[in-house]
Design a protein around this motif. Structure first.
Motif, PDB file in Angstrom:
ATOM      1  N   LYS A   1       0.843  -1.201   0.000  1.00 51.21           N
ATOM      2  CA  LYS A   1       0.000   0.000   0.000  1.00 51.21           C
ATOM      3  C   LYS A   1       0.877   1.249   0.000  1.00 51.21           C
ATOM      4  O   LYS A   1       1.847   1.342   0.746  1.00 51.21           O
ATOM      5  CB  LYS A   1      -0.921   0.028   1.227  1.00 51.21           C
ATOM      6  N   ILE A   2       0.488   2.234  -0.815  1.00 52.26           N
ATOM      7  CA  ILE A   2       1.218   3.502  -0.928  1.00 52.26           C
ATOM      8  C   ILE A   2       0.220   4.637  -0.763  1.00 52.26           C
ATOM      9  O   ILE A   2      -0.825   4.656  -1.425  1.00 52.26           O
ATOM     10  CB  ILE A   2       1.891   3.638  -2.315  1.00 52.26           C
ATOM     11  N   SER A   3       0.533   5.583   0.097  1.00 51.73           N
ATOM     12  CA  SER A   3      -0.371   6.720   0.296  1.00 51.73           C
ATOM     13  C   SER A   3       0.193   7.989  -0.339  1.00 51.73           C
ATOM     14  O   SER A   3       1.386   8.279  -0.228  1.00 51.73           O
ATOM     15  CB  SER A   3      -0.605   6.965   1.789  1.00 51.73           C
ATOM     16  N   ILE A   4      -0.685   8.715  -1.017  1.00 51.08           N
ATOM     17  CA  ILE A   4      -0.365  10.050  -1.521  1.00 51.08           C
ATOM     18  C   ILE A   4      -1.563  10.953  -1.243  1.00 51.08           C
ATOM     19  O   ILE A   4      -2.669  10.473  -0.975  1.00 51.08           O
ATOM     20  CB  ILE A   4      -0.040  10.062  -3.038  1.00 51.08           C
ATOM     21  N   GLY A   5      -1.357  12.248  -1.286  1.00 47.31           N
ATOM     22  CA  GLY A   5      -2.477  13.171  -1.124  1.00 47.31           C
ATOM     23  C   GLY A   5      -3.409  13.095  -2.332  1.00 47.31           C
ATOM     24  O   GLY A   5      -2.992  12.726  -3.434  1.00 47.31           O
ATOM     25  N   THR A   6      -4.659  13.439  -2.116  1.00 48.38           N
ATOM     26  CA  THR A   6      -5.614  13.460  -3.226  1.00 48.38           C
ATOM     27  C   THR A   6      -5.168  14.503  -4.253  1.00 48.38           C
ATOM     28  O   THR A   6      -5.123  15.695  -3.937  1.00 48.38           O
ATOM     29  CB  THR A   6      -7.023  13.810  -2.714  1.00 48.38           C
ATOM     30  N   PRO A   7      -4.811  14.096  -5.466  1.00 51.94           N
ATOM     31  CA  PRO A   7      -4.225  15.035  -6.438  1.00 51.94           C
ATOM     32  C   PRO A   7      -5.101  16.238  -6.769  1.00 51.94           C
ATOM     33  O   PRO A   7      -4.583  17.326  -7.060  1.00 51.94           O
ATOM     34  CB  PRO A   7      -4.007  14.160  -7.676  1.00 51.94           C
ATOM     35  N   GLU A   8      -6.417  16.065  -6.724  1.00 52.55           N
ATOM     36  CA  GLU A   8      -7.319  17.156  -7.105  1.00 52.55           C
ATOM     37  C   GLU A   8      -7.380  18.279  -6.074  1.00 52.55           C
ATOM     38  O   GLU A   8      -7.704  19.417  -6.425  1.00 52.55           O
ATOM     39  CB  GLU A   8      -8.740  16.607  -7.343  1.00 52.55           C
ATOM     40  N   THR A   9      -7.100  17.976  -4.826  1.00 56.52           N
ATOM     41  CA  THR A   9      -7.253  18.992  -3.773  1.00 56.52           C
ATOM     42  C   THR A   9      -5.984  19.263  -2.971  1.00 56.52           C
ATOM     43  O   THR A   9      -5.845  20.347  -2.412  1.00 56.52           O
ATOM     44  CB  THR A   9      -8.364  18.582  -2.785  1.00 56.52           C
TER      45      THR A   9
ATOM     46  N   PRO B   1      -1.999  19.730  -3.086  1.00 55.56           N
ATOM     47  CA  PRO B   1      -0.841  19.894  -3.978  1.00 55.56           C
ATOM     48  C   PRO B   1       0.194  18.787  -3.831  1.00 55.56           C
ATOM     49  O   PRO B   1       0.784  18.355  -4.824  1.00 55.56           O
ATOM     50  CB  PRO B   1      -0.284  21.255  -3.564  1.00 55.56           C
ATOM     51  N   VAL B   2       0.424  18.293  -2.597  1.00 58.21           N
ATOM     52  CA  VAL B   2       1.398  17.226  -2.407  1.00 58.21           C
ATOM     53  C   VAL B   2       1.014  15.990  -3.215  1.00 58.21           C
ATOM     54  O   VAL B   2       1.892  15.262  -3.720  1.00 58.21           O
ATOM     55  CB  VAL B   2       1.558  16.878  -0.913  1.00 58.21           C
TER      56      VAL B   2
ATOM     57  N   LEU C   1      -5.469   7.268  -0.766  1.00 58.99           N
ATOM     58  CA  LEU C   1      -5.428   8.728  -0.853  1.00 58.99           C
ATOM     59  C   LEU C   1      -5.682   9.375   0.507  1.00 58.99           C
ATOM     60  O   LEU C   1      -6.578   8.963   1.248  1.00 58.99           O
ATOM     61  CB  LEU C   1      -6.455   9.226  -1.872  1.00 58.99           C
ATOM     62  N   GLY C   2      -4.894  10.391   0.812  1.00 57.92           N
ATOM     63  CA  GLY C   2      -5.075  11.164   2.038  1.00 57.92           C
ATOM     64  C   GLY C   2      -5.607  12.542   1.703  1.00 57.92           C
ATOM     65  O   GLY C   2      -5.306  13.090   0.641  1.00 57.92           O
ATOM     66  N   LYS C   3      -6.388  13.123   2.606  1.00 66.14           N
ATOM     67  CA  LYS C   3      -6.971  14.436   2.322  1.00 66.14           C
ATOM     68  C   LYS C   3      -5.931  15.548   2.367  1.00 66.14           C
ATOM     69  O   LYS C   3      -6.119  16.611   1.779  1.00 66.14           O
ATOM     70  CB  LYS C   3      -8.121  14.735   3.273  1.00 66.14           C
ATOM     71  N   ASN C   4      -4.827  15.307   3.089  1.00 69.79           N
ATOM     72  CA  ASN C   4      -3.730  16.278   3.135  1.00 69.79           C
ATOM     73  C   ASN C   4      -2.438  15.545   3.492  1.00 69.79           C
ATOM     74  O   ASN C   4      -2.445  14.339   3.761  1.00 69.79           O
ATOM     75  CB  ASN C   4      -4.015  17.424   4.117  1.00 69.79           C
TER      76      ASN C   4
ATOM     77  N   TYR D   1       5.999  15.979   1.775  1.00 65.85           N
ATOM     78  CA  TYR D   1       7.015  17.011   1.763  1.00 65.85           C
ATOM     79  C   TYR D   1       8.110  16.673   2.774  1.00 65.85           C
ATOM     80  O   TYR D   1       7.836  16.101   3.840  1.00 65.85           O
ATOM     81  CB  TYR D   1       6.416  18.368   2.136  1.00 65.85           C
ATOM     82  N   LYS D   2       9.322  17.052   2.447  1.00 69.54           N
ATOM     83  CA  LYS D   2      10.439  16.828   3.364  1.00 69.54           C
ATOM     84  C   LYS D   2      10.175  17.496   4.718  1.00 69.54           C
ATOM     85  O   LYS D   2      10.508  16.945   5.775  1.00 69.54           O
ATOM     86  CB  LYS D   2      11.731  17.376   2.756  1.00 69.54           C
TER      87      LYS D   2
END
Length: 262
Positions: free
Chosen positions: A141-149, A151-152, A175-178, A197-198
């Protein structure tokens, strides 16, 4: 005698009213100015510390901070939410507000720069040596922020698309909200890896940085700020923005992993 009594009473009433009026004037003068600052989630630690320092030096100003994904804050401003200054983690959100004339155009500036990193949950750090490892079975599993809302999330998607990894990892994405939610998923081992972000890794508890992502793989990560057009305290906003560029504030930003743009 009655005439003098009426005159004395009248004089006392006038004096009382005058004192009451002056008291109200003084009360209004002593009222603190409230500044509402909308900031991207990744700014929460640094901006909280800076706001506390600013209030120490400006006792007549109360700073109220509101943190969320830049897209969420953009929508809140569009819907008329009270805000004085907006600091975004993405240019797109600020561009949209500027097109709608919801920010003071002349106040807009780029304040900070950030980097993108891959973080791994405990026990998975040795499994991620390159970006290609994200597509391997060891990483479930890999988490990233929701691309549409967030920026990360957009920066993460750009990176994965440019590396031709995006299509192959769709089933793995959470997907994470932030950015802070992505960080939490990794820290609590609900996912094996995440892209954040770092600067946010400063508060990481159990995870670790596996890779730093090249700036060439995504759009430049800039943090623009601007005064919201409906602000009633633009002078105080300018003063706060000047403080954000001070040596004291710059040191706090840098200690939290940001690069300050001069």
């Amino acid at each position: 005698m009655k005439k003098y009594t009426r005159e004395i009473i009248f004089s006392l009433l006038v004096t009382f009213c005058l004192i009451a009026f002056l008291g109200c004037q003084n009360a209004n003068t002593n009222e603190n100015t409230e500044l509402i600052i909308f900031g991207a989630s990744s700014l929460s630690d640094a901006l909280t510390e800076i706001a506390e320092l600013y209030e120490e030096n400006n006792e007549s100003v109360d700073i109220k901070l509101s943190f969320a994904s830049s897209g969420t804050l953009q929508k809140q401003i569009e819907e008329g939410a009270p805000a004085d200054v907006f600091i975004s983690a993405g240019i797109k959100q600020m561009d949209t507000l500027e097109e709608q004339e919801l920010i003071v155009k002349d106040s807009r500036m780029d304040l900070l720069k950030n980097e993108l990193v891959v973080i791994a949950s405990k026990g998975k750090e040795d499994k991620i040596k390159t970006m290609d490892d994200l597509s391997k079975p060891d990483i479930d599993k890999i988490s990233i922020g929701t691309p549409e809302t967030a920026p990360v999330g957009r920066y993460a998607k750009e990176t994965l698309v440019n590396l031709e990894l995006w299509d192959g990892i769709q089933d793995k994405l959470v997907l994470g909200k932030n950015v802070r939610q992505v960080l939490s998923y990794v820290d609590t081992e609900n996912v094996d890896a995440g892209i954040v972000y770092k600067s946010d890794t400063k508060v990481m508890k159990n995870g670790s940085i596996a890779l730093t992502i090249s700036d060439e793989l995504h759009s430049q990560i800039l943090y623009p700020l601007a005064i919201v057009n409906d602000s009633k305290n633009k002078d105080k906003c300018n003063d706060f923005i000047n403080f954000l560029q001070s040596e004291e504030a710059s040191e706090i930003f840098e200690n939290n992993g940001f690069s300050v743009l001069k």
